[in-house]
Write a protein that holds these residues in place. Sequence first.
Motif, PDB file in Angstrom:
ATOM      1  N   PRO A   1       0.807  -1.229   0.000  1.00  0.00           N
ATOM      2  CA  PRO A   1       0.000   0.000   0.000  1.00  0.00           C
ATOM      3  C   PRO A   1       0.835   1.271   0.000  1.00  0.00           C
ATOM      4  O   PRO A   1       0.402   2.301  -0.527  1.00  0.00           O
ATOM      5  CB  PRO A   1      -0.827  -0.123   1.294  1.00  0.00           C
ATOM      6  N   ALA A   2       2.027   1.242   0.594  1.00  0.00           N
ATOM      7  CA  ALA A   2       2.866   2.438   0.681  1.00  0.00           C
ATOM      8  C   ALA A   2       3.750   2.641  -0.538  1.00  0.00           C
ATOM      9  O   ALA A   2       4.543   3.587  -0.564  1.00  0.00           O
ATOM     10  CB  ALA A   2       3.725   2.376   1.942  1.00  0.00           C
ATOM     11  N   ASP A   3       3.662   1.783  -1.542  1.00  0.00           N
ATOM     12  CA  ASP A   3       4.470   1.886  -2.768  1.00  0.00           C
ATOM     13  C   ASP A   3       5.965   1.899  -2.463  1.00  0.00           C
ATOM     14  O   ASP A   3       6.728   2.662  -3.072  1.00  0.00           O
ATOM     15  CB  ASP A   3       4.085   3.139  -3.566  1.00  0.00           C
ATOM     16  N   GLU A   4       6.383   1.069  -1.531  1.00  0.00           N
ATOM     17  CA  GLU A   4       7.804   1.003  -1.190  1.00  0.00           C
ATOM     18  C   GLU A   4       8.600   0.168  -2.184  1.00  0.00           C
ATOM     19  O   GLU A   4       9.827   0.215  -2.179  1.00  0.00           O
ATOM     20  CB  GLU A   4       7.969   0.428   0.211  1.00  0.00           C
ATOM     21  N   LEU A   5       7.922  -0.636  -3.002  1.00  0.00           N
ATOM     22  CA  LEU A   5       8.562  -1.457  -4.030  1.00  0.00           C
ATOM     23  C   LEU A   5       9.616  -2.385  -3.419  1.00  0.00           C
ATOM     24  O   LEU A   5      10.726  -2.535  -3.944  1.00  0.00           O
ATOM     25  CB  LEU A   5       9.198  -0.575  -5.105  1.00  0.00           C
ATOM     26  N   GLY A   6       9.267  -3.012  -2.316  1.00  0.00           N
ATOM     27  CA  GLY A   6      10.224  -3.852  -1.611  1.00  0.00           C
ATOM     28  C   GLY A   6      10.679  -5.048  -2.417  1.00  0.00           C
ATOM     29  O   GLY A   6      11.871  -5.375  -2.445  1.00  0.00           O
ATOM     30  N   VAL A   7       9.755  -5.720  -3.116  1.00  0.00           N
ATOM     31  CA  VAL A   7      10.135  -6.903  -3.893  1.00  0.00           C
ATOM     32  C   VAL A   7      11.018  -6.520  -5.072  1.00  0.00           C
ATOM     33  O   VAL A   7      11.931  -7.265  -5.457  1.00  0.00           O
ATOM     34  CB  VAL A   7       8.884  -7.669  -4.359  1.00  0.00           C
ATOM     35  N   LEU A   8      10.782  -5.356  -5.658  1.00  0.00           N
ATOM     36  CA  LEU A   8      11.629  -4.900  -6.763  1.00  0.00           C
ATOM     37  C   LEU A   8      13.022  -4.546  -6.267  1.00  0.00           C
ATOM     38  O   LEU A   8      14.027  -4.878  -6.921  1.00  0.00           O
ATOM     39  CB  LEU A   8      10.983  -3.699  -7.451  1.00  0.00           C
ATOM     40  N   ARG A   9      13.113  -3.896  -5.130  1.00  0.00           N
ATOM     41  CA  ARG A   9      14.430  -3.564  -4.563  1.00  0.00           C
ATOM     42  C   ARG A   9      15.212  -4.838  -4.240  1.00  0.00           C
ATOM     43  O   ARG A   9      16.425  -4.910  -4.472  1.00  0.00           O
ATOM     44  CB  ARG A   9      14.262  -2.711  -3.308  1.00  0.00           C
ATOM     45  N   THR A  10      14.525  -5.843  -3.711  1.00  0.00           N
ATOM     46  CA  THR A  10      15.200  -7.105  -3.406  1.00  0.00           C
ATOM     47  C   THR A  10      15.728  -7.770  -4.674  1.00  0.00           C
ATOM     48  O   THR A  10      16.858  -8.281  -4.703  1.00  0.00           O
ATOM     49  CB  THR A  10      14.237  -8.051  -2.678  1.00  0.00           C
TER      50      THR A  10
END
Length: 341
Positions: free
Chosen positions: A140-149
């Motif tokens: 929901p916060a658009d942190e793009l965690g999976v993309l950064r990983t």
Amino acid sequence: LKRRLGLPAQFASQFVYRLPSTVIGIIVYALFLVASRYDGSDMDVDSDCVIHERLMAIAILLSVGGFFISFFGFLPCFKFLLHSPGIRQMHQATRYYHSAARPPNLIYVTDGGVQDCTGILQLIRRRSPRILLVLAAADPADELGVLRTTMNDAAKEKLASFYDPTEPRRDVLAALDDFQHNKDATYLRLGIRYGWGMADELSPHTVNTGHIIIIKNRLPPSMDRRRVMPLLTEDEIRGVQEPEFEHSGLFQTDLGACCCDCCHTNCFNMCSKFPHYSNANQCLTPQMFNSLCRLGFEISAEAVQVIACPELADRWEEHIVIPEVPQRGSRRHHTMPTRPA
């Protein structure tokens, strides 16, 4: 078995492969069962204890020995142990990795979420010139965690590095932060430089660079107060029928619940709201699925047009000159400037 008994091929293969390990399991269970009868309750206590200990020792030796030998499943004579469900679970618990010249008869296939939730690492290994990534993770916060990983994993494996094509002088993570704060942006474009280091610099016959277009599952502010639309029909998808408008007093952001649409208008319209549904909700209502389809169609239109362009590279990329890298063992002669007389 398939031809003579008319059994399905999958069942017949499982029966044949699991039969040896199943027989060993039955023998171990039978030994434990018989040993329990010689528990010393009869009159001849000494002889019963001896039989009990021997049977228990044989059963334990078979079970422990079978588990130990299963780690040598790369040998043809022990391959049958890899088909035991119990042994496979213990291999997973011990994080055992099968290594052999030939692959095992049975392997686990997952959705890739164990290592890469995006699925682009395989495309990076193939040096794909264009990648369209749709991120539908719960973010929901658009942190793009999976993309950064995934980007970190590509750097650790020295497969590629990412850059911001609009401003390559800054860190690529700044582009991810800009996309997070700019809620009106419907897509994010990043550049990929394949290879690692000057020694890995690429021949003209391989793909040197690529571009990735990321579409994020998020609701732009312009669509925030949109009301719920009717369910999609085949005529509307084919363009024969124009979509209708207000379906009810509900907004799209009010949609929650699961299973059936009646939950939205009753007391069960709870849990995570549109469009950021939790992965635990595997039973979307027809209206929730309908709204997700309409959202994906609208926010992906611009990204599809961009990735379909004949040329994605920016102008500055055309002026990059790759310096020649001397081969190992070769000598380079540098000309020293001379002083004027």
